[in-house]
Each structure stands twice: as structure tokens, then as C-alpha cells.
Design a protein around this motif. Structure first.
Motif, PDB file in Angstrom:
ATOM      1  N   ARG A   1       0.905  -1.145  -0.079  1.00 52.27           N
ATOM      2  CA  ARG A   1       0.003  -0.050  -0.122  1.00 52.27           C
ATOM      3  C   ARG A   1       0.968   1.427   0.009  1.00 52.27           C
ATOM      4  N   GLY A   2       2.212   0.911  -0.074  1.00 55.05           N
ATOM      5  CA  GLY A   2       3.054   2.237  -0.010  1.00 55.05           C
ATOM      6  C   GLY A   2       3.520   2.960   1.010  1.00 55.05           C
ATOM      7  N   ILE A   3       2.997   2.196   2.361  1.00 59.19           N
ATOM      8  CA  ILE A   3       3.220   3.028   3.679  1.00 59.19           C
ATOM      9  C   ILE A   3       4.302   2.288   4.509  1.00 59.19           C
ATOM     10  N   ALA A   4       4.982   1.348   4.180  1.00 55.71           N
ATOM     11  CA  ALA A   4       6.140   0.611   4.865  1.00 55.71           C
ATOM     12  C   ALA A   4       7.023   1.494   5.544  1.00 55.71           C
ATOM     13  N   ASP A   5       7.467   2.382   4.542  1.00 50.99           N
ATOM     14  CA  ASP A   5       8.709   3.392   5.107  1.00 50.99           C
ATOM     15  C   ASP A   5       8.320   3.896   6.187  1.00 50.99           C
ATOM     16  N   ARG A   6       7.010   4.439   6.449  1.00 52.03           N
ATOM     17  CA  ARG A   6       6.822   5.126   7.559  1.00 52.03           C
ATOM     18  C   ARG A   6       7.032   4.332   8.990  1.00 52.03           C
ATOM     19  N   PHE A   7       6.656   3.196   8.805  1.00 52.88           N
ATOM     20  CA  PHE A   7       6.769   2.338   9.886  1.00 52.88           C
ATOM     21  C   PHE A   7       8.451   2.055   9.937  1.00 52.88           C
ATOM     22  N   LEU A   8       8.920   1.750   9.194  1.00 53.67           N
ATOM     23  CA  LEU A   8      10.438   1.154   9.358  1.00 53.67           C
ATOM     24  C   LEU A   8      11.115   2.393   9.648  1.00 53.67           C
ATOM     25  N   ALA A   9      10.847   3.744   9.614  1.00 52.33           N
ATOM     26  CA  ALA A   9      11.423   4.921  10.099  1.00 52.33           C
ATOM     27  C   ALA A   9      11.183   5.020  11.708  1.00 52.33           C
ATOM     28  N   ALA A  10      10.071   4.698  11.999  1.00 54.76           N
ATOM     29  CA  ALA A  10       9.711   4.766  13.368  1.00 54.76           C
ATOM     30  C   ALA A  10      10.277   3.720  14.350  1.00 54.76           C
ATOM     31  N   GLY A  11      10.492   2.560  13.726  1.00 55.68           N
ATOM     32  CA  GLY A  11      10.771   1.528  14.509  1.00 55.68           C
ATOM     33  C   GLY A  11      12.341   1.054  14.286  1.00 55.68           C
TER      34      GLY A  11
ATOM     35  N   TRP B   1      -2.603   7.525   8.091  1.00 52.41           N
ATOM     36  CA  TRP B   1      -3.046   6.884   6.483  1.00 52.41           C
ATOM     37  C   TRP B   1      -4.544   6.869   6.223  1.00 52.41           C
ATOM     38  N   VAL B   2      -5.109   6.353   7.328  1.00 52.82           N
ATOM     39  CA  VAL B   2      -6.717   6.198   6.931  1.00 52.82           C
ATOM     40  C   VAL B   2      -7.298   7.798   6.809  1.00 52.82           C
ATOM     41  N   GLN B   3      -7.053   8.493   7.896  1.00 46.92           N
ATOM     42  CA  GLN B   3      -7.376   9.945   7.919  1.00 46.92           C
ATOM     43  C   GLN B   3      -7.113  10.536   6.516  1.00 46.92           C
ATOM     44  N   GLY B   4      -5.751  10.200   5.877  1.00 50.32           N
ATOM     45  CA  GLY B   4      -5.376  10.608   4.399  1.00 50.32           C
ATOM     46  C   GLY B   4      -6.483  10.155   3.431  1.00 50.32           C
ATOM     47  N   LEU B   5      -7.081   9.027   3.719  1.00 54.58           N
ATOM     48  CA  LEU B   5      -7.872   8.426   2.895  1.00 54.58           C
ATOM     49  C   LEU B   5      -9.360   8.927   2.888  1.00 54.58           C
ATOM     50  N   GLY B   6      -9.645   9.683   3.841  1.00 52.74           N
ATOM     51  CA  GLY B   6     -10.820  10.151   4.395  1.00 52.74           C
ATOM     52  C   GLY B   6     -11.843   9.335   5.082  1.00 52.74           C
ATOM     53  N   VAL B   7     -11.210   8.433   5.852  1.00 48.27           N
ATOM     54  CA  VAL B   7     -12.189   7.378   6.577  1.00 48.27           C
ATOM     55  C   VAL B   7     -12.825   8.051   7.563  1.00 48.27           C
ATOM     56  N   GLU B   8     -14.370   7.815   7.798  1.00 47.33           N
ATOM     57  CA  GLU B   8     -14.726   8.236   9.009  1.00 47.33           C
ATOM     58  C   GLU B   8     -14.729   7.624  10.196  1.00 47.33           C
ATOM     59  N   ILE B   9     -14.421   8.201  11.261  1.00 45.26           N
ATOM     60  CA  ILE B   9     -14.173   7.380  12.508  1.00 45.26           C
ATOM     61  C   ILE B   9     -15.135   8.308  13.454  1.00 45.26           C
ATOM     62  N   ARG B  10     -15.824   7.577  14.239  1.00 46.73           N
ATOM     63  CA  ARG B  10     -16.825   8.078  15.400  1.00 46.73           C
ATOM     64  C   ARG B  10     -16.337   7.469  16.761  1.00 46.73           C
ATOM     65  N   ARG B  11     -15.837   8.398  17.382  1.00 41.36           N
ATOM     66  CA  ARG B  11     -15.451   8.182  18.705  1.00 41.36           C
ATOM     67  C   ARG B  11     -16.201   8.441  19.884  1.00 41.36           C
ATOM     68  N   GLY B  12     -15.763   7.881  21.102  1.00 46.14           N
ATOM     69  CA  GLY B  12     -16.836   8.127  22.295  1.00 46.14           C
ATOM     70  C   GLY B  12     -17.932   7.099  22.112  1.00 46.14           C
ATOM     71  N   VAL B  13     -18.083   5.866  21.272  1.00 45.62           N
ATOM     72  CA  VAL B  13     -19.230   5.486  20.927  1.00 45.62           C
ATOM     73  C   VAL B  13     -18.957   4.013  21.535  1.00 45.62           C
ATOM     74  N   GLU B  14     -20.002   3.595  22.681  1.00 44.64           N
ATOM     75  CA  GLU B  14     -20.037   2.413  23.057  1.00 44.64           C
ATOM     76  C   GLU B  14     -20.964   1.295  22.336  1.00 44.64           C
ATOM     77  N   VAL B  15     -20.712   0.165  21.733  1.00 41.96           N
ATOM     78  CA  VAL B  15     -21.312  -0.574  21.085  1.00 41.96           C
ATOM     79  C   VAL B  15     -21.771  -1.525  22.062  1.00 41.96           C
ATOM     80  N   THR B  16     -23.105  -1.985  22.120  1.00 42.84           N
ATOM     81  CA  THR B  16     -23.717  -2.597  23.300  1.00 42.84           C
ATOM     82  C   THR B  16     -24.454  -4.178  22.612  1.00 42.84           C
ATOM     83  N   GLY B  17     -24.490  -4.122  21.072  1.00 44.11           N
ATOM     84  CA  GLY B  17     -25.090  -5.346  20.552  1.00 44.11           C
ATOM     85  C   GLY B  17     -25.043  -4.974  19.139  1.00 44.11           C
ATOM     86  N   VAL B  18     -25.259  -6.301  18.447  1.00 42.71           N
ATOM     87  CA  VAL B  18     -25.479  -6.364  17.024  1.00 42.71           C
ATOM     88  C   VAL B  18     -26.505  -7.179  16.611  1.00 42.71           C
TER      89      VAL B  18
END
Length: 483
Positions: free
Chosen positions: A57-67, A107-124
């Protein structure tokens, strides 16, 4: 209604969200935490195949630089050299989970992924057309599919009634990041109850791991529990105080009986729990996500039928089961026991023979995974090597051609091929490659004239001087012919 609702924003959920976004799918991630911050650094490390997936996905260098890269892994007390594995990344990357999550989040923010925080799932509550995700304190969220990436105590899994199968815990350990009185050096000890150690992290913080005298309860441990366990093992509690993270883990090893039940799917720790021995957990979850993402994307977009989702369980369940066997075997050697030490020493003699440790090294790194290889060319069902290619547009690597997460039809000789009605779905590249084709464990294999590579980097078809079988492989994996 969303196409996909992902419950859990850990490494697996983030990776899956990115894969679905690349597939053109409307996915939302629901996360209980108010931010991506973790209490403590948590586990650390990913192995070769996982790094390759990030490279795809073209993002390995980010991780290699940090570890920090480490070119060995171990089984028992035997160090296995990873340097000879045929991969661009013949090493383990030491990088704590908090850093891994932050990099995936960017990475996912750069792709425009929606994240909803402070949300507790109780069932499906699934039905024929989708699933309703119940939330504490607010109305439900509905998706055509729901994926539980919400950890070992997955609400999604329990709500769907999917059982976890495997041996119960035999021992438990406490892990913490704490301050201590003074600056004790690194210490380690192995006794009849297990492995214990203190590892300075800088800034007065110390990571502590200590095995408990008896199996602890399924509750959160206290600082008093940690002090007691340290005193029993070391004769002192080192004055531990001010924990930023304190948790209990066990050697329980369980796997979901099904990775899919109708409109509900599981990935990562929601699908498998095991001892942290060997550092396989994060990598297994990311591999689940990359296997599932493109398949779910094709089904949601109507490119493929739901039958494609059945291959997710068929492929990832055996791969997970094999990895869990390694963690169980490795955990046997994590306490002082004369009989187990005798077995460990004998295994060490065997693994010290030239090449004998290669299959274990390939298992640990994930490079040996094969999906329904069957008869035919050895490449079929295995990960595609990251070859250095010469193309009309200039030098390229195979993995650079997978950055868009689309299938790849790569020609490296033989008659010209045409993807036909699949041309809009497949990256079609003609290149030259004159070096040897090397596979982990198997070694050199006959050079093909073409390969069809899935978005997750596994080979779906191999051409050997003709197009025989290509028109069957294309619809099998990438849906019927388009208009």
C-alpha cells in the motif's frame, strides 16, 4: 445506512477501514476511546509478511522509520536467522502498538475514513439485508455488513453467537508500565511459574512482566497485585508506583468457530486470542484485514457474489490456527521445568542444522501462508514475490503496482494477454524480469510467463506460456464479466 460498520479502531480496524476506502466502499469506524491514545505502549512488533502488506500500500517506509529492525526470531532458546528469507524485509520490526496505531490513523485519515469516537457498542442485530449496531446512550447505526475488530472480548462476536474454541488458560501474567524507586537495571528471571522481567523505558518508567503464582481472575489487576507478585519472585517490589498501564494476560488460546456469520464478520483479536509469545497478534489482525477488505469491497459494490466472502474464513481460519499452534508450542518453554527444558534443548539441536529452522522462521514471519495451493505451479495461492521489474514506464516493483489495491495481471514473457471485460478492474502490466523466482521454504521455482495477483498480494493464476485458465480465474475472484 453505511455499506460497512467496523466496530473497533485498533490496528485491525484501521487497516480494514483503509482497505475498504481503497475499494470505494462507505465504511464507518465506531470506537469507544475518545482518541487514539493508548494507556501504555502495549505490544510491539510486526514481522516480514505484515511489513510486505504495508509495502503493497506504499506506507511501509513510515513504519520502518519509526521502529527498529531485528534480524532474528526464536523458537525455544534457538535463535532463527531471518536474513536468508527471500523477502525485501527479512526482519522483525520492533515498534510498539501505540506507534503502529498512530501511523495507521494518519494513513486512513488521508484516505478520508470516517471515525466516530466515544461510542460504546452494546450489541448487533443482523437480518437478511444488513445489521443494526446498538449504541449506549444513542440511536443505532445500520450497515449492510458489520465487522467486529473489537478485541478478545468482542461484543460483536458474542452478540452474533459465534463460539470461541480452544484450550483454557493455565497461567496468567501481569504486565505494567510503572515508575520505580531508583533506576533498577534490566532484570530477567525464569522459574517454575514462568518468565519475569523489568525493562527500563527511560524517563523513570519501567515495563514489568511477572507471572502470577496461580491463575488470576478475569478482572483488572491492581497495583497491590503487582507488588505482591514482584515480591514473591524478586524478594522486593522495587517500590513500583504511578502505573500508566496495568493489565493481566493469560496463555488461553481460542479461535472463533466461524469468521463470518451472515452479515457479521470478525477479524483480529475478535477472531483469535492467544499468548503474546512471538509477537504475532498485530500482524495476524492486519493480515485478516487485507484478506477481507478487497473481498468485502467487491461484494458491497456488486462486483462479486456473497460466495466470495466464504473464502475469507476458508483462508484465514487455517492460517490463524497454524499461528496459534506456534504460540502454544512456544509458551511451553516459558518456565523452568526439567522435562520441557529437555525437549527445548533437543529441538535446539535439530533447528541448528543448516536450513532446519527455515520452516519455523517462515511461519513466524507469515511468509509461508498458502491459500488452497493445490496442483499446478507452486506460486498458486502463495504471496507474490516483490520482484524488481523493468516496464515501459521505467523500473517498478511488484508491490508498487499494488498500491491502489486492485488486482494485477503481470506479464513477464510469453504470448500477449488480454483481460477482456475485466480490463477496468485489473491493473495490466507487461514487464521483464530475468532473475530467479524464489519462494520461502520451497526455494527456486520455475519462472512463469504471467501471474494474476489479488489485491492482497496472493497469486490467483499462473501463466506458463499460454492463457489457459485465465478466463476461469478472473470471474472466480473478481466477478463476472462487466459490460
Amino acid at each position: 445506512m453505511h455499506d460497512v460498520v467496523i466496530v473497533g479502531c485498533g490496528p485491525t480496524g484501521l487497516m480494514l477501514a483503509g482497505e475498504l476506502r481503497l475499494a470505494g466502499v462507505d465504511a464507518v469506524v465506531l470506537e469507544r476511546r475518545a482518541s487514539q491514545e493508548l494507556a501504555g505502549s502495549r505490544g510491539g512488533g510486526i514481522h516480514s509478511r505484515t511489513i510486505e502488506l504495508l509495502d503493497q500500500r506504499g506506507i511501509a517506509d513510515r513504519f520502518l522509520a519509526a521502529g527498529k529492525t531485528v534480524q532474528t526470531a526464536s523458537f525455544g532458546n534457538t535463535q532463527l536467522d531471518l536474513g536468508g528469507l527471500p523477502t525485501r524485509h527479512p526482519y522483525t520490526l520492533a515498534l510498539f502498538q501505540n506507534h503502529i496505531e498512530q501511523l495507521l490513523l494518519e494513513w486512513v485519515q488521508g484516505l478520508g475514513v470516517e471515525i466516530r469516537r466515544g461510542v460504546e457498542v452494546t450489541g448487533v442485530s443482523p437480518d437478511d439485508d444488513g445489521a443494526e449496531v446498538q449504541l449506549a446512550g444513542s440511536g443505532p447505526v445500520r450497515g449492510r455488513y458489520v465487522v467486529g475488530t473489537d478485541g478478545g472480548r468482542s461484543v460483536v462476536r458474542r452478540s452474533a453467537g459465534i463460539p470461541m474454541v480452544g484450550p483454557d488458560a493455565t497461567r496468567s501474567s501481569l504486565i505494567a508500565e510503572v515508575k520505580v524507586a531508583g533506576e533498577p537495571g534490566q532484570q530477567g528471571k525464569v522459574d517454575a511459574r514462568g518468565i519475569h522481567g523489568l525493562y527500563p523505558m527511560g524517563g523513570g518508567m519501567v515495563r514489568v512482566v511477572v507471572t502470577e503464582a496461580s491463575l488470576g481472575p478475569a478482572t483488572e489487576p491492581t497495583l497491590a497485585d503487582l507488588r505482591e507478585a514482584l515480591t514473591e519472585v524478586f524478594g522486593t517490589d522495587f517500590g513500583v508506583h504511578s502505573p500508566t498501564w496495568l493489565s493481566r494476560f493469560t496463555d488461553a488460546t481460542r479461535q472463533a468457530g466461524a469468521y463470518r456469520k451472515g452479515r457479521v464478520l470478525l477479524a483480529g483479536d475478535a477472531a483469535h486470542v492467544h499468548s503474546p509469545t512471538g509477537g504475532l497478534g498485530i500482524g495476524l489482525g492486519l493480515q485478516d484485514a487485507v484478506n477481507l477488505g478487497w473481498k468485502l469491497g467487491h461484494v458491497v459494490r456488486g462486483v462479486s457474489s456473497e460466495d466470495l466472502l466464504d473464502t475469507y474464513h476458508a483462508e484465514r481460519h487455517p492460517a490463524g490456527e497454524r499461528a496459534l499452534k506456534y504460540t502454544m508450542a512456544q509458551s511451553l518453554f516459558q518456565k523452568a521445568d526439567p522435562r520441557q527444558e529437555a525437549l527445548r534443548d533437543l529441538l535446539g539441536e535439530v533447528l541448528s542444522v543448516d536450513g532446519a529452522g527455515t520452516p519455523i522462521a517462515a511461519l513466524i514471519t507469515g511468509l509461508d501462508v498458502a491459500y488452497h495451493p493445490g496442483p499446478g505451479h507452486p506460486l498458486l495461492g502463495r504471496r507474490m514475490p516483490d520482484l524488481d521489474l523493468a516496464t515501459a514506464a521505467g523500473p517498478a516493483t511488484v508491490y508498487s503496482l499494488l498500491h491502489s489495491a486492485r488486482p494485477l495481471l503481470l506479464e513477464v514473457g510469453g504470448p500477449a494477454l488480454e483481460p477482456g471485460s475485466w480490463a477496468g478492474r485489473v491493473v495490466h502490466t507487461r514487464a521483464t524480469y530475468d532473475a530467479a523466482w524464489q519462494l520461502p521454504v520451497l526455494g527456486a521455482v520455475a519462472a512463469p510467463t504471467a501471474v494474476l495477483v489479488r489485491p492482497d498480494g496472493y497469486v490467483a493464476w499462473v501463466g506458463q506460456g499460454s492463457a489457459d485458465g485465465l478466463t476461469e480465474a478472473l470471474p472466480k475472484w473478481f466477478g463476472p464479466a462487466g459490460p
